[in-house]
Design an enzyme around this catalytic site. Structure first.
Site, PDB file in Angstrom:
ATOM      1  N   GLU A 157       0.805  -1.230   0.000  1.00 37.07           N
ATOM      2  CA  GLU A 157       0.000   0.000   0.000  1.00 37.07           C
ATOM      3  C   GLU A 157       0.836   1.278   0.000  1.00 37.07           C
ATOM      4  O   GLU A 157       0.642   2.187   0.814  1.00 37.07           O
ATOM      5  CB  GLU A 157      -0.952  -0.038   1.208  1.00 37.07           C
ATOM      6  CG  GLU A 157      -1.849  -1.271   1.169  1.00 37.07           C
ATOM      7  CD  GLU A 157      -2.733  -1.425   2.405  1.00 37.07           C
ATOM      8  OE1 GLU A 157      -2.759  -0.518   3.250  1.00 37.07           O
ATOM      9  OE2 GLU A 157      -3.388  -2.482   2.534  1.00 37.07           O
ATOM     10  N   ASN A 198       1.797  -5.235  -3.086  1.00 36.19           N
ATOM     11  CA  ASN A 198       0.403  -5.532  -2.749  1.00 36.19           C
ATOM     12  C   ASN A 198      -0.354  -4.242  -2.460  1.00 36.19           C
ATOM     13  O   ASN A 198       0.144  -3.370  -1.737  1.00 36.19           O
ATOM     14  CB  ASN A 198       0.393  -6.440  -1.497  1.00 36.19           C
ATOM     15  CG  ASN A 198      -0.972  -7.008  -1.175  1.00 36.19           C
ATOM     16  OD1 ASN A 198      -1.624  -7.587  -2.036  1.00 36.19           O
ATOM     17  ND2 ASN A 198      -1.397  -6.853   0.067  1.00 36.19           N
ATOM     18  N   HIS A 234     -10.719  -5.811  -2.281  1.00 38.14           N
ATOM     19  CA  HIS A 234     -11.768  -5.629  -1.248  1.00 38.14           C
ATOM     20  C   HIS A 234     -12.959  -4.989  -1.954  1.00 38.14           C
ATOM     21  O   HIS A 234     -12.912  -3.818  -2.332  1.00 38.14           O
ATOM     22  CB  HIS A 234     -11.261  -4.735  -0.113  1.00 38.14           C
ATOM     23  CG  HIS A 234     -10.166  -5.341   0.707  1.00 38.14           C
ATOM     24  ND1 HIS A 234     -10.381  -6.377   1.587  1.00 38.14           N
ATOM     25  CD2 HIS A 234      -8.848  -5.071   0.781  1.00 38.14           C
ATOM     26  CE1 HIS A 234      -9.242  -6.718   2.178  1.00 38.14           C
ATOM     27  NE2 HIS A 234      -8.284  -5.953   1.701  1.00 38.14           N
ATOM     28  N   GLU A 264      -6.678 -10.491  -1.127  1.00 36.24           N
ATOM     29  CA  GLU A 264      -7.447 -10.197   0.096  1.00 36.24           C
ATOM     30  C   GLU A 264      -8.946 -10.066  -0.215  1.00 36.24           C
ATOM     31  O   GLU A 264      -9.626  -9.184   0.251  1.00 36.24           O
ATOM     32  CB  GLU A 264      -6.919  -8.909   0.754  1.00 36.24           C
ATOM     33  CG  GLU A 264      -5.446  -8.940   1.059  1.00 36.24           C
ATOM     34  CD  GLU A 264      -4.959  -7.727   1.819  1.00 36.24           C
ATOM     35  OE1 GLU A 264      -5.796  -6.939   2.319  1.00 36.24           O
ATOM     36  OE2 GLU A 264      -3.724  -7.544   1.944  1.00 36.24           O
ATOM     37  N   ASP A 266     -12.679  -9.902  -0.339  1.00 38.03           N
ATOM     38  CA  ASP A 266     -13.887  -9.954   0.484  1.00 38.03           C
ATOM     39  C   ASP A 266     -14.861  -8.925  -0.083  1.00 38.03           C
ATOM     40  O   ASP A 266     -14.533  -8.218  -1.053  1.00 38.03           O
ATOM     41  CB  ASP A 266     -13.613  -9.737   1.987  1.00 38.03           C
ATOM     42  CG  ASP A 266     -12.869  -8.445   2.316  1.00 38.03           C
ATOM     43  OD1 ASP A 266     -12.262  -8.383   3.404  1.00 38.03           O
ATOM     44  OD2 ASP A 266     -12.882  -7.504   1.484  1.00 38.03           O
TER      45      ASP A 266
HETATM   46  O1  G3I Z   1      -3.706  -8.134  19.031  1.00 39.54           O
HETATM   47  C1  G3I Z   1      -4.117  -6.883  19.601  1.00 39.54           C
HETATM   48  C2  G3I Z   1      -4.735  -7.112  20.981  1.00 39.54           C
HETATM   49  O2  G3I Z   1      -3.745  -7.614  21.860  1.00 39.54           O
HETATM   50  C3  G3I Z   1      -5.296  -5.776  21.499  1.00 39.54           C
HETATM   51  O3  G3I Z   1      -5.949  -6.006  22.719  1.00 39.54           O
HETATM   52  C4  G3I Z   1      -6.291  -5.236  20.459  1.00 39.54           C
HETATM   53  C5  G3I Z   1      -6.900  -3.915  20.886  1.00 39.54           C
HETATM   54  O4  G3I Z   1      -5.926  -2.894  20.721  1.00 39.54           O
HETATM   55  O5  G3I Z   1      -5.603  -5.014  19.201  1.00 39.54           O
HETATM   56  C6  G3I Z   1      -5.142  -6.259  18.677  1.00 39.54           C
HETATM   57  O6  G3I Z   1      -4.481  -5.998  17.458  1.00 39.54           O
HETATM   58  C7  G3I Z   1      -5.375  -5.671  16.390  1.00 39.54           C
HETATM   59  C8  G3I Z   1      -5.158  -6.698  15.253  1.00 39.54           C
HETATM   60  O7  G3I Z   1      -5.929  -6.339  14.087  1.00 39.54           O
HETATM   61  C9  G3I Z   1      -5.546  -8.104  15.689  1.00 39.54           C
HETATM   62  O8  G3I Z   1      -6.907  -8.133  15.965  1.00 39.54           O
HETATM   63  C10 G3I Z   1      -4.997  -4.276  15.879  1.00 39.54           C
HETATM   64  O9  G3I Z   1      -5.326  -3.323  16.882  1.00 39.54           O
HETATM   65  C11 G3I Z   1      -5.783  -3.961  14.598  1.00 39.54           C
HETATM   66  O10 G3I Z   1      -5.303  -2.734  14.056  1.00 39.54           O
HETATM   67  C12 G3I Z   1      -5.530  -5.068  13.568  1.00 39.54           C
HETATM   68  O11 G3I Z   1      -6.317  -4.773  12.432  1.00 39.54           O
HETATM   69  C13 G3I Z   1      -5.878  -5.468  11.247  1.00 39.54           C
HETATM   70  C14 G3I Z   1      -5.476  -4.395  10.202  1.00 39.54           C
HETATM   71  O12 G3I Z   1      -5.114  -5.039   8.973  1.00 39.54           O
HETATM   72  C15 G3I Z   1      -4.273  -3.593  10.665  1.00 39.54           C
HETATM   73  O13 G3I Z   1      -3.146  -4.449  10.747  1.00 39.54           O
HETATM   74  C16 G3I Z   1      -7.039  -6.305  10.698  1.00 39.54           C
HETATM   75  O14 G3I Z   1      -7.330  -7.364  11.602  1.00 39.54           O
HETATM   76  C17 G3I Z   1      -6.649  -6.899   9.344  1.00 39.54           C
HETATM   77  O15 G3I Z   1      -7.752  -7.588   8.756  1.00 39.54           O
HETATM   78  C18 G3I Z   1      -6.229  -5.772   8.397  1.00 39.54           C
HETATM   79  O16 G3I Z   1      -5.807  -6.356   7.210  1.00 39.54           O
HETATM   80  C19 G3I Z   1      -5.355  -5.405   6.208  1.00 39.54           C
HETATM   81  C20 G3I Z   1      -4.161  -6.019   5.496  1.00 39.54           C
HETATM   82  O17 G3I Z   1      -3.150  -6.323   6.446  1.00 39.54           O
HETATM   83  C21 G3I Z   1      -3.663  -5.073   4.419  1.00 39.54           C
HETATM   84  N1  G3I Z   1      -4.744  -4.777   3.474  1.00 39.54           N
HETATM   85  C22 G3I Z   1      -5.954  -4.214   4.106  1.00 39.54           C
HETATM   86  C23 G3I Z   1      -6.473  -5.178   5.163  1.00 39.54           C
HETATM   87  C24 G3I Z   1      -7.755  -4.649   5.799  1.00 39.54           C
HETATM   88  O18 G3I Z   1      -7.495  -3.446   6.477  1.00 39.54           O
END
Ligand code: G3I
Length: 355
Positions: A157, A198, A234, A264, A266
């Site tokens: 990105e 990506n 997406h 990815e 969905d």
């Molecule tokens: O694991 C921590 C947990 O310990 C904590 O209590 C909680 C609350 O702060 O956060 C948890 O981490 C979260 C993680 O997902 C696991 O659930 C992060 O805050 C949250 O930001 C993270 O979101 C992910 C996001 O990328 C950012 O990395 C989404 O699940 C994930 O589906 C999303 O995926 C992205 C791809 O990597 C790149 N392309 C877009 C796609 C959708 O945004």
């Protein structure tokens, strides 16, 4: 005469049972079994928590898919929580699952502007220090997984919706060269891994995909070792992606010699019009058309969903259930998109032969 009639009746019953058995077998033929006839990747992003705690999650994932990617546990915030200290615990568990079930593993992602550790985002670094941080992360992570991950999202990105370079910690701290360096260091770390760029919203023909095209063409022209492009895909049911534009975009990317993967997949559905049943059918049609477009493009080698059950999707923040983006519902019951994919993947040798 009676004996002939009896024999005929038995034959008819046997034939009916045979057809019923065959059709039921087809009904339950896993996606990965059909995909393997074309050496095609059908995959899903994995949430490490239900994988550990929910038997059904692991069962459906291993039955249906031949490729997986970590939704979160291979991001920098997880792998390098403190400077120079790496934690591969969660990521190793996913790699072990993939190996146990004969699945290929994608790596996501090495250089991104999100999910970075605070020691990096809150730190002050010179250009050389930031380059060393990026090189160390790429090389340590790829060396750890060497031979276990066939393709990496090296750079994620880096382009804005307007088609410009995204203003990130890496661009500000190192300059435009950071992208070429990322691929250079990745190739040095694992020469056998395929190296991908990506991005999202770059599937059709628009300002962003023009910017992505120029980025990857520039990398290729400068001799950067980029092998492929991940079109995240997406989708939104209310504003369906044009298949003509997707084909046109994939054609020009393939002409650069790049492998293409839909990485990815969905689909948001809550804002689309129609009854729940109508939306399920429309969702299946748009998904299936996307799969067909990929299968018809020889350079397109895999389709991965971003999750596989509506029970776990980033599109539903905690407590929300409005989005139903994936192949299986919240109870792991298959949705029309699953049956559509089964039928299309069953035909993949024919579709590929025509492309
Ligand atoms: O694991 C921590 C947990 O310990 C904590 O209590 C909680 C609350 O702060 O956060 C948890 O981490 C979260 C993680 O997902 C696991 O659930 C992060 O805050 C949250 O930001 C993270 O979101 C992910 C996001 O990328 C950012 O990395 C989404 O699940 C994930 O589906 C999303 O995926 C992205 C791809 O990597 C790149 N392309 C877009 C796609 C959708 O945004």
């Amino acid at each position: 005469m009676t004996r002939i009639k009896t024999a005929l009746a038995i034959l008819i019953i046997f034939a009916v049972l045979q057809v019923a058995f065959v059709s039921s077998a087809q009904e339950t033929k896993p996606l990965r079994e059909s995909a393997e006839a074309c050496e095609f990747g059908i995959g899903a992003a994995v949430n490490h928590e239900p994988l550990r705690f929910e038997k059904k999650y692991a069962e459906v994932l291993s039955r249906e898919f031949n490729m997986i990617v970590a939704e979160n546990v291979m991001k920098m915030v997880t792998l390098q929580p403190t400077p120079g200290r790496f934690d591969f615990t969660e990521a190793d568990a996913l790699v072990a699952f993939a190996e146990k079930h004969g699945m290929k593993m994608r790596g996501h992602t090495l250089v991104w502007h999100e999910s970075l550790p605070t020691w990096l985002t809150e730190g002050k670094f010179t250009r050389d220090e930031l380059m060393k941080i990026m090189e160390t992360h790429i090389k340590t992570v790829m060396t750890h997984f060497k031979g276990k991950i066939f393709a990496w999202d090296v750079l994620n990105e880096a382009i804005t919706e307007e088609g410009q370079l995204r203003d990130t910690i890496w661009l500000r701290g190192i300059g435009e060269e950071y992208m070429d360096l990322a691929f250079k260091w990745a190739r040095e770390a694992d020469p056998d891994a395929k190296l991908f760029y990506n991005d999202f919203n770059a599937e059709g023909m628009n300002a962003k995909s023009e910017g992505v095209y120029k980025l990857v063409k520039g990398l290729k022209d400068r001799g950067a070792p980029i092998d492929g492009i991940g079109l995240q895909t997406h989708l939104k049911l209310e504003t369906p992606l044009s298949m003509d534009e997707l084909r046109e975009n994939m054609d020009r990317l393939a002409e650069l010699g790049l492998e293409i993967q839909i990485t990815e997949l969905d689909m948001r559905t809550k804002n689309a019009t129609g009854s729940p049943e109508e939306k399920l059918i429309a969702q299946a049609e748009l998904y299936n058309n996307t799969l067909i477009a990929c299968l018809e493009q020889p350079a397109c080698t895999a389709v991965l969903f971003w999750g596989f059950t509506d029970r776990y999707t980033w599109l539903n923040p905690p407590g929300q259930r409005e989005e139903a983006p994936l192949l299986f519902d919240r109870t792991y019951k298959s949705k029309p998109v699953y049956e559509a994919f089964q039928q299309t993947l069953e035909l993949c040798p024919t579709i590929r032969a025509k492309s």
